[in-house]
Each structure stands twice: as C-alpha cells, then as structure tokens.
Design an enzyme around this catalytic site. Structure first.
Site, short mmCIF file in Angstrom:
data_model
loop_
_atom_site.label_atom_id
_atom_site.label_comp_id
_atom_site.label_asym_id
_atom_site.label_seq_id
_atom_site.Cartn_x
_atom_site.Cartn_y
_atom_site.Cartn_z
CG ASP A 21 9.03 3.75 19.48
OD1 ASP A 21 8.25 2.92 19.04
OD2 ASP A 21 9.91 3.49 20.33
CG ASN A 50 11.39 -7.96 8.73
OD1 ASN A 50 10.64 -7.17 8.16
ND2 ASN A 50 12.70 -7.81 8.75
CB CYS A 102 12.12 -13.79 0.36
SG CYS A 102 13.43 -13.87 1.60
#
Length: 378
Positions: free
Chosen positions: A134, A155, A191
């Site tokens: 991260d 997303n 989607c």
C-alpha cells in the site's frame, strides 16, 4: 537451482502462514498502467496519497537492482461482523469500512511478507528481496492483476474468484526468475452495478475513478468536506464500501480466516457522540490499532459530526455547541456549525447566533451562515 520446485515450496509455505492466495509475475515495467496514471494525473483524478513518481510506481527496476520477478499475496478479510451493534435514537453510530476492521492490514500483510522473505532466504541465501504494501511505490493492484490474483473490476478493486474483492494485497520483488502465472480474464462483462452504486459518481467509467470525488478519499482529508458531498457521506466515518457491496462477485462472501482481522464492533461501528470528546490519547487507545486511524483524530471527529447531522440527532446538539465554542480547529468549528444547522432547533439557532458574534475566522463564519440558512429554510 530448481526454480519450479522452489516456487511450489513457496506456495505450500505461504498457505501454512495464512496467505490465502499467492501469484507470481515478471518484474517487467507496467507500461499500460503508466499511461493510465499519466492520464489520471492530467485529469486531476489522483488522491495525492499515492507515490508521486509515476516511474517508480510502474518500473520495479527503479526500486531494486536487477529484479526478475514479483510475488503477490492476498489475504481475505471479513465482510460481516459476528457481533452486531445497532444504531439507535440518541445513541447513533458511525461505520468504518470493512478494510479498516480489525488490526491495521499494513501490519498483517507485512508480517506475512516478512515470514515469506525469511523462508526464501533460507533456501537461497544470496537472494535479493523487497517487500511492500500500500504505502510502497508499486501499485499493489497492478501487480496482483498481472500475477493472477484477480482481475481489475470496474470499481478499480482487485476481484478474486474465491474471495471477491474483500482481500488485502501486498507484493515482494525478487531477484529470482520465477515462472509467471497467467492473469485472470476480466469477468465484469456488461455489469455496471458498482458505477450505479457510487454515491458521488466518483467512478467516471468502468476502471476509472476520480479520487477527488470518492467518499473513501474524502473521509481521509483534513479540510472541510465540500458541500456537495456532505449529505452523501451519511454515517461513514472512514472509507466507503458501496462499490464493493454492490458487486455480484461479493454476494455471499464473508471469510473469517484470520483472528487479527475480526472487528471489535465498538470500534468498527462506534457511538458517534463520544468521538467528539476524545483526547488524542483516548483516540489512540480506542482506534489506534485500525488502519482508519492513520490520519489522526481530527478527520474522524469531523466525519462523526457530519454523521450526527445525517441522523438529525438532537441529543448531539450540546456536544456540537461545545465543539463550536471550544475547538481551536477551524475545520472542527465550521463542521459543527453546519451540523447544528442541519439538525436545527432553538438551541442550535441560539448557539449559531452567539458564535457568529464572536467568530473571527472567515471560513468558520461561512459555515455558521450556512447553518443559519439551513435552519431558516426548515
């Protein structure tokens, strides 16, 4: 050296130390990612929390001498609390996103990577390794996708077939030329549920996010939240899961493999009013072990005030008046003023009028006027 055998030994060992998925890829530059990052930068879509040097984010050779491969790991985290606590009138609660439940994931992933490093060094003493999670330079998601951990969803999360997107990821650059695994084909298809679920329209299109509009980003900033986003934040006090909970690949996914990831409901879904009165020491004692505490007390307190306004919690008016009177931070006083206006009532109105007569900070005065306007429009 039999690298095929070593790779299998690493995979086996990774399972024994609680790594839920592991993948291998080359240490080649991430050329496609570089182009996307340049585009994001030009559009002003970056959060500012990222490594600023795009070359370092996309070229492992700038981070370690002669890298030959990258190992990506993933650990699944819970999507539901075993013990639930309810938000009630007079005792309203906020919510941390799932990625901030349990112990700070940076510590968890670093622990697994360190164990993996020790194991590899025992097999190959002269190996060179560099691990990160991260806060490192590389894009964890890009590495994970190329290593076959999952695909990059619309997303912008890594979606795994086994665990959905409820995974923490990290990686290790190595000097060993392991055979790369095959990436997983994109399975999002047509989607668009995550795009439709985003409260602020931060998902510009599938696979592209404007971080400046993302609630997860906004809850981590230290300034006043822009007006257009305040009502959309709801009772979120750190992060946002809307695009994850809407994803069909996360339906029914809830894994409790790691004890240190289990949330304390009083921390993951805390009472809001007590947050406003925490000292720095008290904040660290209660929230210091979770990743959502990394920006300190002030953003969480600001978000708690927005959440109390969302609930129109009349019982919070005295606490908000105290903040408006006593806090040294203009952001705290300004947010309290706006929240009092949203909640309304005679006590709030009187406090705002009194504050306006003594306040000198122009930013806070603007928020007081907003609060007074909200009450007059009721």
């Amino acid at each position: 050296m039999d690298l095929t055998k070593l790779k299998q030994e690493i995979i086996s060992y990774s399972k024994s130390i609680g790594i839920d998925k592991i993948g291998f890829t080359t240490a080649d530059p991430f050329t496609e990612l570089k182009n996307r990052l340049i585009c994001q930068q030009e559009l002003g879509y970056q959060s500012g929390f990222e490594e600023p040097d795009i070359e370092k984010r996309t070229n492992p050779a700038l981070l370690m001498e002669e890298p030959r491969s990258i190992i990506s790991i993933a650990l699944a985290y819970p999507a539901k609390m075993k013990i639930r606590v309810e938000s009630k009138k007079g005792a309203r609660r906020g919510i941390f996103c799932r990625a901030s439940w349990g112990l700070d994931y940076h510590h968890i992933i670093k622990d697994r990577l360190q164990k993996l490093e020790t194991f590899i060094v025992l097999q190959v003493p002269d190996v060179r390794l560099k691990s990160m999670v991260d806060t490192g330079e590389l894009s964890d998601r890009a590495v994970a996708v190329r290593a076959g951990i999952g695909w990059s969803g619309k997303n912008c999360a890594v979606i795994t077939p086994e665990f959905g997107s409820y995974v923490y990821i990290g990686e290790m650059i190595t000097s060993l030329p392991f055979e790369p695994d095959t990436p997983i084909e994109d399975r999002c298809g047509s989607c668009t549920k995550c795009l439709e679920a985003c409260p602020t329209g931060a998902l510009v299109q599938g696979g592209q996010i404007n971080a400046q509009r993302c609630i997860s980003f906004l809850t981590q900033t230290k300034s006043l939240i822009p007006d257009e986003f305040r009502d959309k934040i709801g009772n979120r006090i750190y992060g946002c899961d809307s695009c994850q909970t809407a994803c069909p690949y996360n339906k029914g996914k809830d894994f409790h493999f790691h004890e240190e990831m289990e949330p304390d409901p009083e921390v993951a879904k805390p009472l809001l009013k007590p947050i406003l009165n925490l000292s720095n020491r008290e904040f660290k004692l209660k929230f210091g072990q979770v990743s959502g505490a990394w920006r300190g007390k002030k953003p969480i307190q600001r978000n708690a005030m927005i959440a109390l306004a969302h609930f129109k919690d009349q019982s919070a008016v005295p606490d908000l008046i105290r903040v408006l009177k006593e806090e040294t931070s203009p952001v705290a006083r300004g947010t309290a003023a706006w929240a009092l206006g949203k909640i309304g009532g005679e006590l709030a109105l009187s406090a705002l009028k009194t504050a306006k007569a003594r306040e000198t900070d122009p930013e806070v005065l603007r928020e007081i006027d907003k609060g007074l306007g909200l009450i007059s429009n009721c």
